[in-house]
Design a protein around this motif. Structure first.
Motif, PDB file in Angstrom:
ATOM      1  N   GLN A 100      33.904  40.249  45.100  1.00 45.71           N
ATOM      2  CA  GLN A 100      32.938  39.707  45.856  1.00 45.71           C
ATOM      3  C   GLN A 100      32.528  38.142  46.048  1.00 45.71           C
ATOM      4  OE1 GLN A 100      29.410  42.120  45.018  1.00 45.71           O
ATOM      5  NE2 GLN A 100      30.400  43.962  46.199  1.00 45.71           N
ATOM      6  N   GLU A 101      32.646  37.690  44.567  1.00 45.47           N
ATOM      7  CA  GLU A 101      32.327  36.294  44.504  1.00 45.47           C
ATOM      8  C   GLU A 101      33.431  35.039  44.549  1.00 45.47           C
ATOM      9  OE1 GLU A 101      30.226  35.482  40.855  1.00 45.47           O
ATOM     10  OE2 GLU A 101      28.689  37.220  41.139  1.00 45.47           O
ATOM     11  N   THR A 102      34.648  35.882  44.658  1.00 45.37           N
ATOM     12  CA  THR A 102      35.754  34.950  44.873  1.00 45.37           C
ATOM     13  C   THR A 102      36.621  35.008  45.888  1.00 45.37           C
ATOM     14  OG1 THR A 102      37.421  36.635  43.524  1.00 45.37           O
ATOM     15  CG2 THR A 102      36.187  34.671  42.129  1.00 45.37           C
ATOM     16  N   GLY A 103      36.388  36.202  46.648  1.00 49.43           N
ATOM     17  CA  GLY A 103      36.974  36.763  48.136  1.00 49.43           C
ATOM     18  C   GLY A 103      38.298  37.156  47.626  1.00 49.43           C
ATOM     19  N   LEU A 104      38.778  37.601  46.619  1.00 51.75           N
ATOM     20  CA  LEU A 104      39.962  38.399  46.160  1.00 51.75           C
ATOM     21  C   LEU A 104      39.649  39.643  46.464  1.00 51.75           C
ATOM     22  CD1 LEU A 104      40.976  36.491  42.959  1.00 51.75           C
ATOM     23  CD2 LEU A 104      41.747  36.102  45.222  1.00 51.75           C
ATOM     24  N   THR A 105      40.757  40.590  46.592  1.00 48.31           N
ATOM     25  CA  THR A 105      40.677  41.972  46.429  1.00 48.31           C
ATOM     26  C   THR A 105      40.711  42.327  45.161  1.00 48.31           C
ATOM     27  OG1 THR A 105      43.275  42.040  46.251  1.00 48.31           O
ATOM     28  CG2 THR A 105      42.288  42.174  48.541  1.00 48.31           C
ATOM     29  N   ILE A 106      40.137  43.648  44.901  1.00 46.14           N
ATOM     30  CA  ILE A 106      39.888  44.252  43.608  1.00 46.14           C
ATOM     31  C   ILE A 106      41.353  44.186  42.647  1.00 46.14           C
ATOM     32  CG2 ILE A 106      39.146  46.335  42.139  1.00 46.14           C
ATOM     33  CD1 ILE A 106      37.092  46.812  44.153  1.00 46.14           C
ATOM     34  N   GLU A 107      42.264  44.687  43.640  1.00 45.09           N
ATOM     35  CA  GLU A 107      43.748  44.928  43.032  1.00 45.09           C
ATOM     36  C   GLU A 107      44.062  43.408  42.467  1.00 45.09           C
ATOM     37  OE1 GLU A 107      42.666  45.924  46.069  1.00 45.09           O
ATOM     38  OE2 GLU A 107      42.830  48.235  45.558  1.00 45.09           O
ATOM     39  N   ASP A 108      43.912  42.450  43.311  1.00 47.55           N
ATOM     40  CA  ASP A 108      44.089  40.812  42.779  1.00 47.55           C
ATOM     41  C   ASP A 108      43.594  40.613  41.549  1.00 47.55           C
ATOM     42  OD1 ASP A 108      45.976  40.633  44.993  1.00 47.55           O
ATOM     43  OD2 ASP A 108      44.532  39.680  46.119  1.00 47.55           O
ATOM     44  N   VAL A 109      42.122  40.931  41.327  1.00 44.25           N
ATOM     45  CA  VAL A 109      41.527  40.562  40.070  1.00 44.25           C
ATOM     46  C   VAL A 109      42.257  41.601  39.147  1.00 44.25           C
ATOM     47  CG1 VAL A 109      39.237  40.752  39.064  1.00 44.25           C
ATOM     48  CG2 VAL A 109      39.513  40.089  41.347  1.00 44.25           C
TER      49      VAL A 109
END
Length: 483
Positions: free
Chosen positions: A242-251
Motif C-alpha cells: 500500500q505504501e510503495t504501490g507494488l503488488t503483494i507478490e512483488d514485495v
C-alpha cells in the motif's frame, strides 16, 4: 546480674572439608583438558609421578579372510628398522625459496610427491583483514599518501563480520583529516570483495549488495530496505504494498531476494578460526545388541609411582630430611592417583546409568529420548546429586548417534500414557509439524498445542512458543507465504 563460667561437653556431627577432600571434588569436576593440564603440572613438580604407559600392545591376529583368529592375544613384534630417509637437500630448497615473489605461498620444489617441503605440513588461511589489505594494495597507486593512511586505518577498524564500527568524527580527530577523503575511502572499501564489507549497519550492508546486483536503479526496492525493513521481516506485505504501490507478490519476491543476501560479509573468513574440539570422556558402543561403556584413557590418563623413588625410600642410608621429602611427595602422588581413579570410576558409573536409562536413544535416536534427572542417576549409583552434577560438568560421550555432552541426556519430561517423552522429543515433534504445514496457512502455537494434545501430550501454548523460539523458528505470521 549473675555472671559465671561453665565447662560443658557436647557431642555434635559436622562435615569438615579437608584439603584432600577438596582436591578430590575439584578433580571430579575437571574437564578432560583441565585434568591433563593438572597432571602435566603435577608431573613437573613431583618427581615420583610418571605416566603408566603400556609397554606391550595387544594385537588381534587376522586370518586369510581378514577376520580375527580365535585364541589368546599375542605380543606385538617390534617393527623392523625403517629404511634410512632420503636426506633433505637444504641448499637446493632454500635457493628455490629465494626466487619466490610472494612469501605467503610456499612453492613446491619439484613435481615429485616424495620431495620434502613445508607446504606439505603447514597451511594458513587468509583472514578478512589480510584479504582487504591485499585488495587495497592493488589500487593504492591511485591514492594520495593521506588517502592510503586513511584506507589502511579504516580496514583495520573492520570487525570479523565485515562491519566498520567506528564513528566518522572519531576518525577525523584521530587522523586529523577532513571528512571528504574519509568518505571516499569508505566508498572504495565498500566496493571490495566480499560484497557488503565496510558497511556500518545492516541496512547499508543490504543496500551495497543490492546495488552490486543492479537494483540501484529501482528506487522503490531501495526504499523498502531503507524504510520498511522491519515490516518486511514481519511479513507485512500488504502494508508495504500500500505504501510503495507494488503488488503483494512483488514485495514477496523482493523478500526472497533479500534472503539470499549475506548480513555478515566477513563470516566466511572468521568461521574457520572458531572451530572448537572436545575430547570425549567415554564412549558407548553397541555390541551384539548390548550397550558397552568405555572410559577414554586420554581423558583420564593413568599414573604410577616411579620404582626408583620407591627404592630410595626403603634405603635406610638416606638421611631424615631426604626421607621426609620423599614421603611427602609419595603421599601427594598416591592421593592424586587415587583421586583420578575415583573420578574415572564415578564417570563410568554415571555413563553406565545414563546408558541404561536412555537405552532407546542409542538405538533409535532423539525421538526415544526419555526424561531424566540428576536425582534418578544419583539414586541408581548411590551417590549425592551434587556428585552427579560435578561428574557431568564439561564431560562428553561418544555414541553411535554422535558425540554429546552428558548434560544433554538430562531432560524435562511430559507424560504420554504409560510412557514419558523428553523435551527434545517434543521439540522434534514441533519441528516435524511445522515442516509439514501448509505455508499459506502456517500453524499457530495454539494449533500446534492442540495437535500435540491429540497425541496425548499435554503441552501448553506458552511451552510450544518457548520451544519454537529455541528452534529458531519464527511465529506463524512470519512463516506465511503468498505464492
Amino acid at each position: 546480674m549473675n555472671i559465671k563460667f561453665d565447662l560443658n561437653i557436647t557431642q555434635t556431627q559436622k562435615l569438615i572439608m579437608t584439603q584432600e577432600m577438596r582436591q578430590s571434588i575439584e578433580i571430579l569436576q575437571l574437564t578432560a583438558m583441565e585434568l591433563n593440564g593438572l597432571i602435566e603440572t603435577e608431573i613437573m613438580e613431583n618427581p615420583v609421578l610418571e605416566f603408566n604407559e603400556v609397554s606391550i600392545k595387544e594385537v588381534v591376529p587376522i586370518n586369510e579372510d581378514g577376520g580375527p583368529l580365535k585364541g589368546d592375544l599375542v605380543k606385538e613384534e617390534p617393527n623392523p628398522e625403517p629404511p634410512p630417509k632420503e636426506e633433505i637437500q637444504w641448499d637446493e630448497y632454500f635457493h628455490s625459496m629465494e626466487n619466490a615473489d610472494y612469501r605467503g605461498q610456499l612453492q613446491p620444489i619439484a613435481d615429485n610427491d616424495d620431495e620434502y617441503g613445508f607446504e606439505k605440513f603447514t597451511s594458513q588461511e587468509k583472514t578478512l583483514n589480510e584479504y582487504l589489505h591485499f585488495q587495497f594494495t592493488m589500487q593504492e597507486k591511485d591514492f594520495s599518501e593521506e588517502e592510503k593512511r586513511i584506507g589502511e586505518y579504516l580496514i583495520d577498524c573492520i570487525d570479523d563480520n565485515g562491519y566498520l564500527l567506528i564513528d566518522l568524527d572519531y576518525v577525523k580527530n584521530i587522523l586529523e583529516v577532513a571528512e571528504e577523503p574519509i568518505s571516499k575511502m569508505i566508498a572504495v572499501i565498500q566496493g571490495f570483495d566480499p560484497s557488503g564489507v565496510g558497511c556500518r549497519d545492516i541496512k547499508e550492508c543490504l543496500l551495497i549488495q543490492l546495488r552490486q546486483m543492479g537494483y540501484d536503479d529501482d528506487e522503490v526496492f531501495m526504499d523498502i530496505v531503507k524504510n520498511h525493513l522491519i515490516d518486511l521481516a514481519d511479513n507485512q506485505f500488504k502494508r508495504i504494498a500500500q505504501e510503495t504501490g507494488l503488488t503483494i507478490e512483488d514485495v514477496y519476491e523482493f523478500k526472497e531476494v533479500i534472503k539470499t543476501l549475506e548480513p555478515k560479509p566477513g563470516r566466511e573468513f572468521s568461521c574457520s578460526e572458531r572451530v572448537s574440539y572436545v575430547i570425549p570422556d567415554g564412549s558407548i558402543e553397541i555390541v551384539n545388541d548390548e550397550l558397552v561403556v568405555k572410559v577414554n584413557d586420554v581423558s583420564a590418563p593413568r599414573l604410577r609411582i616411579n620404582n626408583y623413588y620407591k627404592g630410595l625410600l626403603k634405603n635406610s642410608d638416606k638421611n631424615d630430611e631426604t626421607k621426609l621429602y620423599l614421603e611427602k611427595k609419595l603421599d601427594s602422588a598416591a592421593f592424586l592417583i587415587k583421586s583420578i581413579e575415583q573420578r574415572r570410576d564415578t564417570i563410568k558409573k554415571v555413563i553406565t546409568a545414563i546408558a541404561e536409562s536412555q537405552r532407546g536413544f542409542f538405538f533409535e535416536g532423539v525421538g526415544d529420548l526419555r526424561p531424566l534427572t540428576l536425582k534418578t542417576i544419583a539414586e541408581t549409583i548411590e551417590v549425592h546429586e551434587s556428585t552427579v552434577s560435578r561428574a557431568i560438568r564439561g564431560k562428553y560421550i561418544q555414541t553411535p548417534k554422535g558425540t554429546y555432552a552428558l548434560k544433554f541426556f538430562f531432560k524435562r519430561g511430559y507424560s504420554q500414557g504409560e510412557e514419558d517423552r523428553s523435551s527434545d522429543a517434543i521439540k522434534r515433534l514441533i519441528q516435524e509439524l511445522i515442516d509439514q504445514e501448509d505455508k499459506k496457512k502456517p500453524l499457530s502455537d495454539q494449533r500446534i498445542s492442540e495437535l500435540l494434545q491429540a497425541k496425548n501430550l499435554d503441552v501448553a501454548r506458552r511451552t510450544v512458543a518457548k520451544y519454537r523460539e529455541a528452534l529458531l523458528i519464527p511465529p506463524s505470521s512470519k512463516r506465511k507465504e503468498y505464492r
